[in-house]
Design a protein around this motif. Sequence first.
Motif, mmCIF file in Angstrom:
data_model
loop_
_atom_site.group_PDB
_atom_site.id
_atom_site.type_symbol
_atom_site.label_atom_id
_atom_site.label_comp_id
_atom_site.label_asym_id
_atom_site.label_seq_id
_atom_site.Cartn_x
_atom_site.Cartn_y
_atom_site.Cartn_z
ATOM 1 N N LEU A 50 8.935 -4.771 5.172
ATOM 2 C CA LEU A 50 10.344 -4.131 4.790
ATOM 3 C C LEU A 50 11.190 -5.611 4.290
ATOM 4 N N GLN A 51 10.534 -6.678 4.462
ATOM 5 C CA GLN A 51 11.291 -7.768 4.459
ATOM 6 C C GLN A 51 11.092 -8.357 2.942
ATOM 7 N N ILE A 52 9.226 -8.497 2.404
ATOM 8 C CA ILE A 52 8.582 -8.220 1.087
ATOM 9 C C ILE A 52 9.737 -7.438 0.142
ATOM 10 N N LYS A 53 10.085 -5.963 0.758
ATOM 11 C CA LYS A 53 11.026 -5.044 0.284
ATOM 12 C C LYS A 53 12.347 -6.120 -0.421
ATOM 13 N N ASP A 54 13.021 -6.094 0.718
ATOM 14 C CA ASP A 54 13.304 -6.996 0.617
ATOM 15 C C ASP A 54 13.808 -8.104 -0.608
ATOM 16 N N GLN A 55 12.738 -9.279 -0.838
ATOM 17 C CA GLN A 55 12.803 -10.182 -1.423
ATOM 18 C C GLN A 55 12.510 -9.357 -2.831
ATOM 19 N N VAL A 56 11.487 -8.541 -2.749
ATOM 20 C CA VAL A 56 11.162 -8.352 -4.836
ATOM 21 C C VAL A 56 12.347 -7.200 -4.756
ATOM 22 N N LYS A 57 13.693 -7.293 -3.770
ATOM 23 C CA LYS A 57 14.461 -5.799 -5.086
ATOM 24 C C LYS A 57 15.599 -7.213 -4.621
ATOM 25 N N GLU A 58 15.931 -8.447 -4.280
ATOM 26 C CA GLU A 58 16.172 -9.293 -4.763
ATOM 27 C C GLU A 58 15.708 -10.261 -5.980
ATOM 28 N N LEU A 59 14.601 -9.995 -5.590
ATOM 29 C CA LEU A 59 14.178 -10.944 -7.582
ATOM 30 C C LEU A 59 14.387 -10.045 -8.871
ATOM 31 N N PHE A 91 12.583 -10.778 -19.054
ATOM 32 C CA PHE A 91 12.815 -10.193 -17.899
ATOM 33 C C PHE A 91 12.870 -8.844 -17.746
ATOM 34 N N SER A 92 14.066 -8.293 -17.563
ATOM 35 C CA SER A 92 13.943 -6.471 -16.927
ATOM 36 C C SER A 92 12.233 -6.201 -17.282
ATOM 37 N N ALA A 93 11.761 -5.935 -18.587
ATOM 38 C CA ALA A 93 9.945 -5.415 -18.004
ATOM 39 C C ALA A 93 9.477 -5.656 -16.564
ATOM 40 N N TYR A 94 9.803 -7.654 -16.093
ATOM 41 C CA TYR A 94 9.396 -7.127 -14.938
ATOM 42 C C TYR A 94 9.742 -6.571 -14.066
ATOM 43 N N ALA A 95 11.318 -6.354 -13.923
ATOM 44 C CA ALA A 95 11.948 -5.841 -13.512
ATOM 45 C C ALA A 95 11.682 -4.801 -12.664
ATOM 46 N N GLU A 96 11.413 -3.959 -14.195
ATOM 47 C CA GLU A 96 10.897 -2.439 -13.571
ATOM 48 C C GLU A 96 9.363 -2.757 -13.299
ATOM 49 N N SER A 97 8.729 -3.210 -13.532
ATOM 50 C CA SER A 97 7.124 -3.251 -12.895
ATOM 51 C C SER A 97 7.273 -3.807 -11.978
ATOM 52 N N PHE A 98 8.343 -4.572 -11.113
ATOM 53 C CA PHE A 98 8.252 -4.539 -9.699
ATOM 54 C C PHE A 98 8.354 -3.024 -9.118
ATOM 55 N N VAL A 99 9.392 -2.036 -9.526
ATOM 56 C CA VAL A 99 9.428 -1.128 -9.449
ATOM 57 C C VAL A 99 8.553 -0.088 -8.879
ATOM 58 N N ASP A 100 7.441 -0.598 -10.141
ATOM 59 C CA ASP A 100 5.861 0.149 -8.981
ATOM 60 C C ASP A 100 5.349 0.217 -8.015
ATOM 61 N N ASP A 101 5.164 -1.373 -8.286
ATOM 62 C CA ASP A 101 4.606 -2.522 -6.892
ATOM 63 C C ASP A 101 5.700 -1.447 -5.514
ATOM 64 N N ALA A 120 -0.723 -2.809 -1.028
ATOM 65 C CA ALA A 120 0.827 -2.859 -1.629
ATOM 66 C C ALA A 120 0.871 -4.834 -1.589
ATOM 67 N N MET A 121 0.657 -5.600 -0.627
ATOM 68 C CA MET A 121 1.184 -7.158 -1.291
ATOM 69 C C MET A 121 0.010 -7.540 -2.626
ATOM 70 N N SER A 122 -1.249 -6.499 -2.532
ATOM 71 C CA SER A 122 -1.624 -7.044 -3.716
ATOM 72 C C SER A 122 -1.142 -6.161 -4.948
ATOM 73 N N SER A 123 -0.334 -5.497 -5.060
ATOM 74 C CA SER A 123 0.152 -4.477 -6.276
ATOM 75 C C SER A 123 1.477 -5.425 -6.392
ATOM 76 N N VAL A 124 2.105 -6.231 -5.594
ATOM 77 C CA VAL A 124 3.583 -7.230 -6.064
ATOM 78 C C VAL A 124 2.629 -8.556 -6.739
ATOM 79 N N ALA A 125 2.035 -9.406 -6.057
ATOM 80 C CA ALA A 125 1.081 -10.243 -6.132
ATOM 81 C C ALA A 125 0.470 -10.071 -7.615
ATOM 82 N N GLY A 126 -0.014 -8.956 -8.094
ATOM 83 C CA GLY A 126 -0.530 -9.106 -9.064
ATOM 84 C C GLY A 126 0.672 -8.887 -10.449
ATOM 85 N N THR A 127 1.998 -8.425 -10.094
ATOM 86 C CA THR A 127 2.906 -8.756 -11.221
ATOM 87 C C THR A 127 3.558 -10.126 -11.239
ATOM 88 N N LEU A 128 3.931 -10.889 -9.506
ATOM 89 C CA LEU A 128 3.911 -11.974 -9.721
ATOM 90 C C LEU A 128 3.493 -13.416 -10.011
#
Length: 425
Positions: free
Chosen positions: A125-134, A168-178, A241-249
């Motif tokens: 849930l903390q990771i989710k909050d961070q991804v949403k903020e980013l 910029f928005s490409a990464y924002a929407e890609s993080f939604v998938d994560d 889940a972390m791997s998906s976020v990490a791949g985009t980041l």
Amino acid sequence: MKLWDKGLPTDQKIDIFTVGNDRQLDLVIAKYDIKATLAHAKMLHKIGLISDTDISAIEAELDVLAKQVSEGVFIIEDQFEDVHSKIEFELTQKIGDAGKRIHTARSRNDQVLVAMHLYLKDELLQIKDQVKELSQNLLTSAEKYKDVLLPGYTHLQIAMPSSFGLWFSAYAESFVDDLYFVNAAVKVVDQNPLGSAAGYGSSFPIDREFTTKELGFETLKYNVVAAQMSRGKSEKSTAFAMSSVAGTLSKLAMDVCVYMSQNFDFMSIPSEFTTGSSIMPHKKNPDVFELIRGKCNKIQALPYELSLLTNNLPSGYHRDLQLLKEGIVPAIQDLKASLEMAIYALKSVTVNKQILDDDKYDYLFSVDTLNELVMKGMSFRDAYVKIGLDIENGNYKPEKNTKHSHIGSINNLCLKDIEEKLKHI
């Protein structure tokens, strides 16, 4: 002190090998073990196995231990095998027999299971909050720089016009998938395994629905064998889940490293976010983003590490499962740190607004010019040949006003729609 100790001596080498670095890792889950111990004790009190006096003493002492954990002064000395034995020892030392009662109807197996479920849920849930903020920050930057054109590449060759708004928005929407993967992992860990004991339940009339509500789980893992089999599956779900976020980041960090190089010169970050060279005074290295890239690449290997640890293990508990914490706990901290640094550093990015003044980017617009001819009636194939010959003969003159009107293109970024996705995930 070991909860399974029958008074027989254990060879010191075996002890060191089997305990490993569990004490250090258990400090991370200490507050969750205390929380679960209190819920379990309240349940035992509810069904009449712990007295009113004892539950009051247990709750008071667990509050003391929880405060020690929050203040960072809680330690697990070498004489204790893990956090579970340490907590039981402290309770017994302070409140006597009442402390010995808390392990009734419980095993270390479901004790560590429930602590890990609570820990993983909290961290996800903390990771989710961070991804949403980013992602929200990226959308803000996309709006700010939506009209600044940027070269798009395929095969690392100049391809078609892009923009910082699109990037910029490409990464924002890609993080939604994560975040879909993060939500799925939360769903997996948000099930209470407490009460499964060693994996086969208990003959005590325990109330598992009580502890489920007390600990804030969405539901419980009903089958006690299935509860035990969630050890490893929960960690793997989190790792994927972390791997998906990490791949985009990692991809984002790589783009920043490339775009900051002098050969591209698409963007820059303040000097305080960079490091220098010991011999080259001009260097401003993007070490923060290089380390984000490296850490995130390591995290992407984690699901496979955990899969190999748990692969083909039969049902029931196996000591191999202890090793799961060695991978998942540091990886969680690395991902959270990487997200924090990305949030911090990307707020200070400055973009180059004159990139396309360089003649080498003129060919970015060849497709747009070709499409204009098609719109005027020429066939696509004839227009393709004409533009190709114009380029070959040095007669090509680009029109740099983009007219991409369709959904999700340069001039129709749909930032509000992406933001809505982000809000509702």
